[in-house]
Structures are given as structure tokens and as C-alpha cells.
Design a protein around this motif. Sequence first.
Motif, short mmCIF file in Angstrom:
data_model
loop_
_atom_site.label_atom_id
_atom_site.label_comp_id
_atom_site.label_asym_id
_atom_site.label_seq_id
_atom_site.Cartn_x
_atom_site.Cartn_y
_atom_site.Cartn_z
N GLY A 30 -5.07 -8.74 20.97
CA GLY A 30 -3.67 -8.64 21.38
C GLY A 30 -2.67 -9.03 20.32
O GLY A 30 -1.52 -9.35 20.64
N LEU A 31 -3.04 -9.00 19.06
CA LEU A 31 -2.12 -9.35 17.99
C LEU A 31 -1.02 -8.30 17.86
O LEU A 31 -1.27 -7.09 17.94
CB LEU A 31 -2.86 -9.45 16.65
N GLY A 32 0.20 -8.75 17.65
CA GLY A 32 1.28 -7.84 17.33
C GLY A 32 1.17 -7.38 15.89
O GLY A 32 0.38 -7.90 15.09
N LYS A 33 1.98 -6.38 15.54
CA LYS A 33 1.92 -5.81 14.19
C LYS A 33 2.14 -6.87 13.12
O LYS A 33 1.36 -6.98 12.17
CB LYS A 33 2.97 -4.71 14.07
N ALA A 38 0.06 -10.59 8.93
CA ALA A 38 0.06 -11.95 8.36
C ALA A 38 -1.33 -12.47 8.09
O ALA A 38 -1.52 -13.29 7.18
CB ALA A 38 0.80 -12.89 9.31
N ILE A 39 -2.35 -12.02 8.84
CA ILE A 39 -3.69 -12.60 8.68
C ILE A 39 -4.73 -11.64 8.11
O ILE A 39 -5.80 -12.08 7.69
CB ILE A 39 -4.20 -13.14 10.02
N ILE A 40 -4.44 -10.33 8.07
CA ILE A 40 -5.48 -9.36 7.71
C ILE A 40 -5.99 -9.55 6.30
O ILE A 40 -7.13 -9.17 5.98
CB ILE A 40 -4.96 -7.91 7.92
N GLY A 41 -5.20 -10.16 5.43
CA GLY A 41 -5.61 -10.38 4.05
C GLY A 41 -6.80 -11.32 3.91
O GLY A 41 -7.40 -11.40 2.82
N ALA A 61 -1.43 -4.82 3.28
CA ALA A 61 -1.55 -6.28 3.29
C ALA A 61 -3.00 -6.75 3.29
O ALA A 61 -3.26 -7.95 3.15
CB ALA A 61 -0.83 -6.85 4.53
N ALA A 62 -3.95 -5.81 3.44
CA ALA A 62 -5.37 -6.17 3.58
C ALA A 62 -6.02 -6.26 2.21
O ALA A 62 -6.74 -5.35 1.78
CB ALA A 62 -6.07 -5.14 4.46
N ARG A 63 -5.81 -7.36 1.53
CA ARG A 63 -6.25 -7.50 0.14
C ARG A 63 -7.77 -7.45 0.01
O ARG A 63 -8.30 -6.95 -0.97
CB ARG A 63 -5.73 -8.81 -0.44
N ARG A 64 -8.50 -8.00 0.98
CA ARG A 64 -9.96 -8.07 0.91
C ARG A 64 -10.67 -7.00 1.73
O ARG A 64 -11.89 -6.85 1.63
CB ARG A 64 -10.44 -9.44 1.41
N ASP A 79 -4.77 4.84 10.06
CA ASP A 79 -4.26 5.71 9.00
C ASP A 79 -5.38 5.92 7.99
O ASP A 79 -5.54 5.15 7.04
CB ASP A 79 -3.04 5.08 8.34
N VAL A 80 -6.18 6.96 8.22
CA VAL A 80 -7.36 7.19 7.38
C VAL A 80 -6.96 7.50 5.94
O VAL A 80 -7.61 7.05 4.99
CB VAL A 80 -8.22 8.33 7.97
N GLU A 81 -5.89 8.24 5.76
CA GLU A 81 -5.45 8.58 4.41
C GLU A 81 -5.06 7.32 3.64
O GLU A 81 -5.43 7.14 2.47
CB GLU A 81 -4.27 9.55 4.46
N ALA A 82 -4.32 6.44 4.29
CA ALA A 82 -3.94 5.18 3.62
C ALA A 82 -5.16 4.32 3.36
O ALA A 82 -5.27 3.68 2.30
CB ALA A 82 -2.93 4.43 4.48
N ALA A 83 -6.10 4.30 4.29
CA ALA A 83 -7.33 3.54 4.08
C ALA A 83 -8.09 4.04 2.87
O ALA A 83 -8.60 3.26 2.06
CB ALA A 83 -8.20 3.61 5.33
N THR A 84 -8.14 5.35 2.72
CA THR A 84 -8.82 5.94 1.57
C THR A 84 -8.14 5.53 0.27
O THR A 84 -8.80 5.17 -0.71
CB THR A 84 -8.86 7.46 1.70
N ARG A 85 -6.82 5.57 0.28
CA ARG A 85 -6.08 5.18 -0.93
C ARG A 85 -6.38 3.74 -1.31
O ARG A 85 -6.43 3.39 -2.50
CB ARG A 85 -4.58 5.35 -0.71
N HIS A 86 -6.57 2.88 -0.31
CA HIS A 86 -6.82 1.47 -0.57
C HIS A 86 -8.31 1.16 -0.73
O HIS A 86 -8.68 -0.01 -0.85
CB HIS A 86 -6.23 0.63 0.56
#
Length: 525
Positions: A30-33, A38-41, A61-64, A79-86
Motif C-alpha cells: 500500500g505504499l504511495g508513489k 523514497a525507499i526503492i533505492g 530512483a531505483a539505484r540497485r 514501464d517496461v521501456e524505462a526498465a530496459t533503459r535502466h
Amino acid sequence: MPKVLIADPLSPAAEAIFKERGLEVDTRVGLGKDELIAIIGDYDGLAVRSATKVTAEVLAAARRLKVVGRAGIGVDNIDVEAATRHGVVVMNTPFGNSVTTAEHTISLMLALARQIPAADRSTRAGRWEKNRFMGVELMGKTLGLIGCGNIGSIVADRAQGLKMRVIAFDPFLSPERAADLNVEKVELDALLARADVISLHAPLTEQTRNILSRENLQKTRPGVRIINCARGGLVDEAAVCDLIRAGHIAGAAFDVFTVEPARESPLFALEEVIVTPHLGAATMEAQENVALQVAEQISDYLMTGAVVNALNMASVTAEEAPRLRPYMKLAEQLGSCAGQLVETGLEEVTVTYAGHAASLNTRPLTQLVLTGLLRPQLASVNMVNAPAIAKQRNIHIRVVTCDMIEGYQTLLTVEVLTERGPRTVSGTLFQDQEPRLVSIHGIPMEARLGPHMLYVRNQDKPGFIGALGRTLGDAGINIATFHLGRDAPGGNAIALVEVDGPIPDYVLDQVRRLPHVLQAKQLSF
């Protein structure tokens, strides 16, 4: 120790699997955006269902983060396209909900045939309207399936247990597979004319969107019943309402809607319609299956590097990646080109690697050819499950390698055998990096495949190029590149035109009506 975040409700068994495999796991539902950003990194893996939105901002924001696992089929919330870029692998669990969705379809079909929801409401209200609710038997009726893949084939089996006849429209259903399922393969118009019940089991793609349009619904036999447990957008919901009121459609059952959550709909006002809130996958068994599968897949990837059901990553080692990367793009583009040009069932695919390409690891390249080939009709296909889907549909795959090829240093050829004969496309690499199409159906041409392409097959007659250019120009469509090829003067010709954006349907219709045009299609890459 890799660390995983479970962001949507999953079975407790999923958390246990992560811990057993040696991963650290946090469950924060139930985390908001902003909270997620703030924590995904801090996490290497993310497990979600449909509620959590894995947007480009979250991924930035997902550095790791190395992998996102979706417990279910659809990845509309990622967002699969953004995931691929990262560099983030996106996985799903495409087969965990199959039996549950098929059983929900059968449940709705039975409820629709006997008007059970309406009869239940009437009886609870104190009315005893036995003569009002006259149902129909399903035994001996014809069930028409639009889509006969994993879920559709299960529905066919269950319907045959009810002694129904089953017909199916599915361009990728081979005659052998249809025979194995005891299903009669038909064209769409034949299905519309013959089916007593029509059930949809197709993904939502540009080819399937609004497949049951008002026009097609009017082609159905009087008294037909419509069931959609697949995807919203496959059926014109307003047209269903109008045709029910007109007495042409006897009833409909919808588990999915064009807009979800469906807070209001004209369907809700009709007693002949049964509606449920996207319950196709809502059983304890299905939820357990997809939760276990996604936990196992994420764990395997983070601990061993194994890739299962990835939508955006090939099975390629670190050493092979730099050399294979341009070939991977070429392989998927050729497969996609062939897949978009094919209009009938696939029987066999032959991929030929010649010259330098023959020395490569061809397995991931062949998987990408199949992915591109099947994706126009199967939105959930990826390079991991494409071979299994091809095998399930009795599509035979042949791989040929030859060290020498005249005229090219490297050449990939995809030949697709269909019910109407073979279709072939070939490509090479320009300066060892840029994919180029060099032949379609044996007609030589050199073309770069852009995002928006117009393919036209025509008779080689004077004035055609001018007429085509005027048609596009009058519609305000800008031409980026224009490629031509022909087999002989006055013979068959092909035009492949790159344009700056999508081509409206009315413009395609104008192109098809031009003199000497045999076929015109919009292609996307």
C-alpha cells in the motif's frame, strides 16, 4: 545479501521462498508513489501485482534494482521501456492464472444460459417467477472462441465436457493443434455466423482491439451470447447494449471492461448482462501459484543469474552481449516484420544464419525471431516463453547455418510457412551495427525499419508511386524514407515507406483502393 521488496499482497509462501533462498525481504503493502520512490533505492528486487505502479520516476530512483517481478500476466503497471533503459529485468508469470480464468469463463457461460443472477435477485425479492426465467441448454450448442491459446484451449476442453461443439478463430492455431484439441479452426466471419456463444481469449493488441466491433457484432446469429474474461477493449460495449435492447444479442457476461475500475457502464442497466469485477484470476489457488512463481523467478535471477519469463532480456552471457547486441535487434525486427505480414496460421519457421552470423550463439537470436513473429497476436510473448508457445501451437522451428553467403558478410533469413505458402524476409548489418532489411518475399530492397512503416504490395505499373505519394501528402503524412523493389519490370513490386507517425485507418483504406494495389498494411517496429 540481495534485498527484495514485496509491494503488493502476495501469499506468505512467497516471503518464505525468498528467505529460504538466502535473500533479505521486506513486505510493505500500500505504499504511495512518493513513499515507494523514497525507499526503492535500497532494493535489488521488487515483487508486485497490479496495484503498485512501477513508473519511470520509480525506476530512476531505483539505484540497485535489478529485477521487477509481476505476479500475474499483464504488465500495464510497469514501464517496461524505462526498465530496459535502466537495465532492470521485467518478469511475469504468464501461465499461473490459466485454469482459474478458464473456469470463470465456464461459470459465466452457465450462469448466462440459465439467467441465474437475475433469478436469484427475483427470488430474494419474494417473487416466484418460475415461468419468467426460461433458460437454454448448452449441450449441442456451438461455442466460438476468439483466441485458442493457453486459456482458450482449457475452455475448449471444459466446453466439450458439456457436449458443446467448439470452433475457434486464431491466426496462430495450426491445423495439427486444432485437431489435437478437437476444435474446428475457422475464419472470424464464419465464427460470427455460426456460434451460439462467443468467448474471447485474446490479448489486447492493435490487431485485436475492438475485434467485436458493432459491425462484427451485427454479423452474429440472433440470440448469441457474448463472454469476455480476457481484456477490456476487445468488445464494443455500447454496441452490445444496443443489440441486446434490439433483441439480437440474448445476453452478455463481462469480467473485464474498457475502463477499469468500472464504476459505471451502460451494461450495468441491463438484466441480460452479468458483470464481475475482473475476477478471472481471483482464486486462492491462482494467487498462490503466481506468488510462488514470481518469488522463485526473482530469487533465481538474483542468486544465480537465471532468467525465466523475462519480457525485456535475452539469455545472453556477459561475454557474448557486445557482439550479439546488433544481431539481436536485427533478429527481432525480421521476426516482427514476418509476423506482421502473415495473415494465416503458422506451420513452420526456418531461420537461416549465413556468413559471420553462423558462428554466433544462435539460440537467443532464434528466440528473438520467434518473439517478434508471435508478438503481433500475443502481447504477453517474450523470448523465454516464445519457444514453448510455438511448440504448444505445433509450429515447427528449423535453424540452418552456413558459413558462406554470396554478396554479404552476414545474413539472417526468416522463412515462414503458412497455410497460403511461404513468406520470407532477409536482413543484414550495415557497418556491423545497423540492421537493414535486404529482401521481402524474394524481392530485393534495402531499407531501415523505423517505428512507423507502410508496406504496400502492388503491380509494377506507371503512376503508382505518384498516386501513393499524393495520397499520403493529402492526408498530411510526412514521408521519412521511401524504399522500392520489384521482381521484374511490370511484375510484382513492394514499397516500404517510413512515415513520421501512425497512419489513420481511413488513409490505409484509401491506399488499398489505389489502382494496382494488392495489399497494404501498417507495420510498427
